[in-house]
Design a protein around this motif. Sequence first.
Motif, PDB file in Angstrom:
ATOM      1  N   VAL A 148     -45.750 -55.322 -48.974  1.00 39.64           N
ATOM      2  CA  VAL A 148     -46.800 -55.360 -49.997  1.00 39.64           C
ATOM      3  C   VAL A 148     -46.952 -53.969 -50.620  1.00 39.64           C
ATOM      4  O   VAL A 148     -46.956 -52.961 -49.912  1.00 39.64           O
ATOM      5  CB  VAL A 148     -48.138 -55.808 -49.384  1.00 39.64           C
ATOM      6  CG1 VAL A 148     -49.264 -55.738 -50.407  1.00 39.64           C
ATOM      7  CG2 VAL A 148     -48.016 -57.223 -48.813  1.00 39.64           C
ATOM      8  N   THR A 149     -47.075 -53.930 -51.921  1.00 41.27           N
ATOM      9  CA  THR A 149     -47.298 -52.651 -52.609  1.00 41.27           C
ATOM     10  C   THR A 149     -48.615 -52.713 -53.360  1.00 41.27           C
ATOM     11  O   THR A 149     -48.979 -53.742 -53.936  1.00 41.27           O
ATOM     12  CB  THR A 149     -46.162 -52.338 -53.595  1.00 41.27           C
ATOM     13  OG1 THR A 149     -46.041 -53.414 -54.543  1.00 41.27           O
ATOM     14  CG2 THR A 149     -44.836 -52.177 -52.856  1.00 41.27           C
ATOM     15  N   GLY A 150     -49.342 -51.610 -53.338  1.00 44.85           N
ATOM     16  CA  GLY A 150     -50.606 -51.550 -54.043  1.00 44.85           C
ATOM     17  C   GLY A 150     -51.762 -52.105 -53.233  1.00 44.85           C
ATOM     18  O   GLY A 150     -51.594 -52.570 -52.107  1.00 44.85           O
ATOM     19  N   SER A 151     -52.955 -52.060 -53.836  1.00 44.45           N
ATOM     20  CA  SER A 151     -54.180 -52.451 -53.133  1.00 44.45           C
ATOM     21  C   SER A 151     -54.871 -53.640 -53.775  1.00 44.45           C
ATOM     22  O   SER A 151     -56.060 -53.882 -53.535  1.00 44.45           O
ATOM     23  CB  SER A 151     -55.145 -51.255 -53.102  1.00 44.45           C
ATOM     24  OG  SER A 151     -54.554 -50.131 -52.483  1.00 44.45           O
ATOM     25  N   SER A 152     -54.155 -54.402 -54.588  1.00 47.40           N
ATOM     26  CA  SER A 152     -54.791 -55.508 -55.296  1.00 47.40           C
ATOM     27  C   SER A 152     -55.309 -56.591 -54.361  1.00 47.40           C
ATOM     28  O   SER A 152     -56.255 -57.304 -54.694  1.00 47.40           O
ATOM     29  CB  SER A 152     -53.824 -56.133 -56.300  1.00 47.40           C
ATOM     30  OG  SER A 152     -52.703 -56.678 -55.628  1.00 47.40           O
ATOM     31  N   MET A 153     -54.698 -56.720 -53.173  1.00 42.97           N
ATOM     32  CA  MET A 153     -55.114 -57.772 -52.244  1.00 42.97           C
ATOM     33  C   MET A 153     -55.914 -57.227 -51.067  1.00 42.97           C
ATOM     34  O   MET A 153     -56.148 -57.932 -50.077  1.00 42.97           O
ATOM     35  CB  MET A 153     -53.894 -58.535 -51.740  1.00 42.97           C
ATOM     36  CG  MET A 153     -53.226 -59.395 -52.803  1.00 42.97           C
ATOM     37  SD  MET A 153     -54.323 -60.659 -53.479  1.00 42.97           S
ATOM     38  CE  MET A 153     -54.470 -61.746 -52.056  1.00 42.97           C
ATOM     39  N   ALA A 154     -56.334 -55.957 -51.137  1.00 43.91           N
ATOM     40  CA  ALA A 154     -57.179 -55.382 -50.082  1.00 43.91           C
ATOM     41  C   ALA A 154     -58.567 -56.024 -50.149  1.00 43.91           C
ATOM     42  O   ALA A 154     -59.046 -56.344 -51.233  1.00 43.91           O
ATOM     43  CB  ALA A 154     -57.266 -53.873 -50.255  1.00 43.91           C
ATOM     44  N   PRO A 155     -59.207 -56.228 -49.021  1.00 47.87           N
ATOM     45  CA  PRO A 155     -58.815 -55.789 -47.675  1.00 47.87           C
ATOM     46  C   PRO A 155     -57.916 -56.762 -46.913  1.00 47.87           C
ATOM     47  O   PRO A 155     -57.486 -56.467 -45.810  1.00 47.87           O
ATOM     48  CB  PRO A 155     -60.158 -55.655 -46.966  1.00 47.87           C
ATOM     49  CG  PRO A 155     -60.981 -56.750 -47.583  1.00 47.87           C
ATOM     50  CD  PRO A 155     -60.571 -56.798 -49.021  1.00 47.87           C
ATOM     51  N   ALA A 156     -57.652 -57.955 -47.488  1.00 48.73           N
ATOM     52  CA  ALA A 156     -56.820 -58.932 -46.776  1.00 48.73           C
ATOM     53  C   ALA A 156     -55.417 -58.382 -46.532  1.00 48.73           C
ATOM     54  O   ALA A 156     -54.878 -58.470 -45.426  1.00 48.73           O
ATOM     55  CB  ALA A 156     -56.745 -60.238 -47.570  1.00 48.73           C
ATOM     56  N   LEU A 157     -54.833 -57.796 -47.565  1.00 54.84           N
ATOM     57  CA  LEU A 157     -53.507 -57.201 -47.467  1.00 54.84           C
ATOM     58  C   LEU A 157     -53.560 -55.803 -48.060  1.00 54.84           C
ATOM     59  O   LEU A 157     -54.084 -55.608 -49.155  1.00 54.84           O
ATOM     60  CB  LEU A 157     -52.476 -58.047 -48.232  1.00 54.84           C
ATOM     61  CG  LEU A 157     -52.209 -59.457 -47.710  1.00 54.84           C
ATOM     62  CD1 LEU A 157     -51.367 -60.239 -48.706  1.00 54.84           C
ATOM     63  CD2 LEU A 157     -51.512 -59.390 -46.352  1.00 54.84           C
ATOM     64  N   LYS A 158     -52.979 -54.857 -47.338  1.00 50.80           N
ATOM     65  CA  LYS A 158     -53.014 -53.466 -47.785  1.00 50.80           C
ATOM     66  C   LYS A 158     -51.619 -52.978 -48.111  1.00 50.80           C
ATOM     67  O   LYS A 158     -50.619 -53.575 -47.703  1.00 50.80           O
ATOM     68  CB  LYS A 158     -53.643 -52.588 -46.690  1.00 50.80           C
ATOM     69  CG  LYS A 158     -55.036 -53.064 -46.267  1.00 50.80           C
ATOM     70  CD  LYS A 158     -55.538 -52.277 -45.077  1.00 50.80           C
ATOM     71  CE  LYS A 158     -56.865 -52.830 -44.579  1.00 50.80           C
ATOM     72  NZ  LYS A 158     -56.726 -54.202 -44.020  1.00 50.80           N
ATOM     73  N   ASP A 159     -51.566 -51.881 -48.827  1.00 48.56           N
ATOM     74  CA  ASP A 159     -50.282 -51.277 -49.189  1.00 48.56           C
ATOM     75  C   ASP A 159     -49.476 -50.969 -47.927  1.00 48.56           C
ATOM     76  O   ASP A 159     -49.978 -50.314 -47.012  1.00 48.56           O
ATOM     77  CB  ASP A 159     -50.522 -49.990 -49.981  1.00 48.56           C
ATOM     78  CG  ASP A 159     -49.229 -49.385 -50.493  1.00 48.56           C
ATOM     79  OD1 ASP A 159     -48.544 -50.055 -51.271  1.00 48.56           O
ATOM     80  OD2 ASP A 159     -48.907 -48.245 -50.093  1.00 48.56           O
ATOM     81  N   GLY A 160     -48.246 -51.463 -47.872  1.00 47.76           N
ATOM     82  CA  GLY A 160     -47.394 -51.240 -46.713  1.00 47.76           C
ATOM     83  C   GLY A 160     -47.379 -52.382 -45.722  1.00 47.76           C
ATOM     84  O   GLY A 160     -46.512 -52.429 -44.840  1.00 47.76           O
ATOM     85  N   ASP A 161     -48.350 -53.298 -45.826  1.00 49.86           N
ATOM     86  CA  ASP A 161     -48.299 -54.491 -44.978  1.00 49.86           C
ATOM     87  C   ASP A 161     -47.043 -55.293 -45.316  1.00 49.86           C
ATOM     88  O   ASP A 161     -46.481 -55.169 -46.422  1.00 49.86           O
ATOM     89  CB  ASP A 161     -49.527 -55.368 -45.197  1.00 49.86           C
ATOM     90  CG  ASP A 161     -50.797 -54.768 -44.602  1.00 49.86           C
ATOM     91  OD1 ASP A 161     -50.680 -53.752 -43.883  1.00 49.86           O
ATOM     92  OD2 ASP A 161     -51.887 -55.306 -44.874  1.00 49.86           O
ATOM     93  N   VAL A 162     -46.616 -56.119 -44.391  1.00 54.25           N
ATOM     94  CA  VAL A 162     -45.444 -56.962 -44.616  1.00 54.25           C
ATOM     95  C   VAL A 162     -45.845 -58.420 -44.461  1.00 54.25           C
ATOM     96  O   VAL A 162     -46.562 -58.775 -43.526  1.00 54.25           O
ATOM     97  CB  VAL A 162     -44.309 -56.621 -43.634  1.00 54.25           C
ATOM     98  CG1 VAL A 162     -43.115 -57.545 -43.854  1.00 54.25           C
ATOM     99  CG2 VAL A 162     -43.868 -55.169 -43.808  1.00 54.25           C
ATOM    100  N   VAL A 163     -45.412 -59.251 -45.400  1.00 56.12           N
ATOM    101  CA  VAL A 163     -45.739 -60.675 -45.358  1.00 56.12           C
ATOM    102  C   VAL A 163     -44.462 -61.506 -45.295  1.00 56.12           C
ATOM    103  O   VAL A 163     -43.402 -61.083 -45.775  1.00 56.12           O
ATOM    104  CB  VAL A 163     -46.576 -61.111 -46.578  1.00 56.12           C
ATOM    105  CG1 VAL A 163     -47.931 -60.422 -46.556  1.00 56.12           C
ATOM    106  CG2 VAL A 163     -45.845 -60.818 -47.884  1.00 56.12           C
ATOM    107  N   VAL A 164     -44.564 -62.675 -44.687  1.00 56.56           N
ATOM    108  CA  VAL A 164     -43.473 -63.646 -44.678  1.00 56.56           C
ATOM    109  C   VAL A 164     -43.802 -64.716 -45.703  1.00 56.56           C
ATOM    110  O   VAL A 164     -44.924 -65.237 -45.754  1.00 56.56           O
ATOM    111  CB  VAL A 164     -43.290 -64.275 -43.286  1.00 56.56           C
ATOM    112  CG1 VAL A 164     -42.278 -65.417 -43.343  1.00 56.56           C
ATOM    113  CG2 VAL A 164     -42.831 -63.227 -42.287  1.00 56.56           C
ATOM    114  N   VAL A 165     -42.821 -65.037 -46.527  1.00 59.93           N
ATOM    115  CA  VAL A 165     -43.005 -65.976 -47.627  1.00 59.93           C
ATOM    116  C   VAL A 165     -42.116 -67.199 -47.416  1.00 59.93           C
ATOM    117  O   VAL A 165     -40.919 -67.061 -47.105  1.00 59.93           O
ATOM    118  CB  VAL A 165     -42.654 -65.311 -48.981  1.00 59.93           C
ATOM    119  CG1 VAL A 165     -42.795 -66.300 -50.131  1.00 59.93           C
ATOM    120  CG2 VAL A 165     -43.527 -64.086 -49.207  1.00 59.93           C
TER     121      VAL A 165
END
Length: 234
Positions: A148-165
Amino acid sequence: MDMHEHRRNRLQALIEDNYGGDRKTFCDASEMSESRLAQLLSASYRDGQGFGEKAARSLEGRLGLSFLYFDLLATGESAAQELYQQHARTDARTDESIRILQVKLKLTAGSARFKSEEVDPTLCVWRFSKSWFKERHLSADKLLAISVTGSSMAPALKDGDVVVVNTADTQVKDNAVYLINYQGEAVVRRMALDFGRWYLSSDNISRKQYQRQEFNDKKDVVIGRVILMASEQI
């Protein structure tokens, strides 16, 4: 039928099934010249021996196909099947687990097709048993991990988090989180249904900086639904 002919047949079928028989589209996706493709498909080039081991493995890698894709299912080719099984045993652990690759994507605006390049895992190695996939009705070759890049989905997802799609799940549902090809950029957003229209919504409460955008199904493409995440920030 020798292996070179079998690979040619598999390649021709792939072009017909996945690229509508359009060689130019296939060449764009595989970053291959049309003249090189013609060589691989030619039964006379190098006396029909032009689709060798190195070429097959390289093309599988560029297209994100499974190992030995062009060799499998050859009539009487038990050696290829044995090599595939040996590869699977090497990659799997005692519980026959399967790894989900972390990748970076190359997108074209408005296109449902994408290219993926494997990268080194940034937070963890995603590996699950076969039973895990089966119980959740998931197909390993349809899953990918992305940072994940950026903070658009914070606080659920933060910059540097990794998601499986899950790229097999593109049916949009209200309030679910998806990886979207938005104008050629890979973005993670929560989909919101508002008065019959779909919007890409950010979880970040800074609405001035992260305004929602209307989803245009003629220009924007759902790559898949986010099903897992890893984070070092709790």
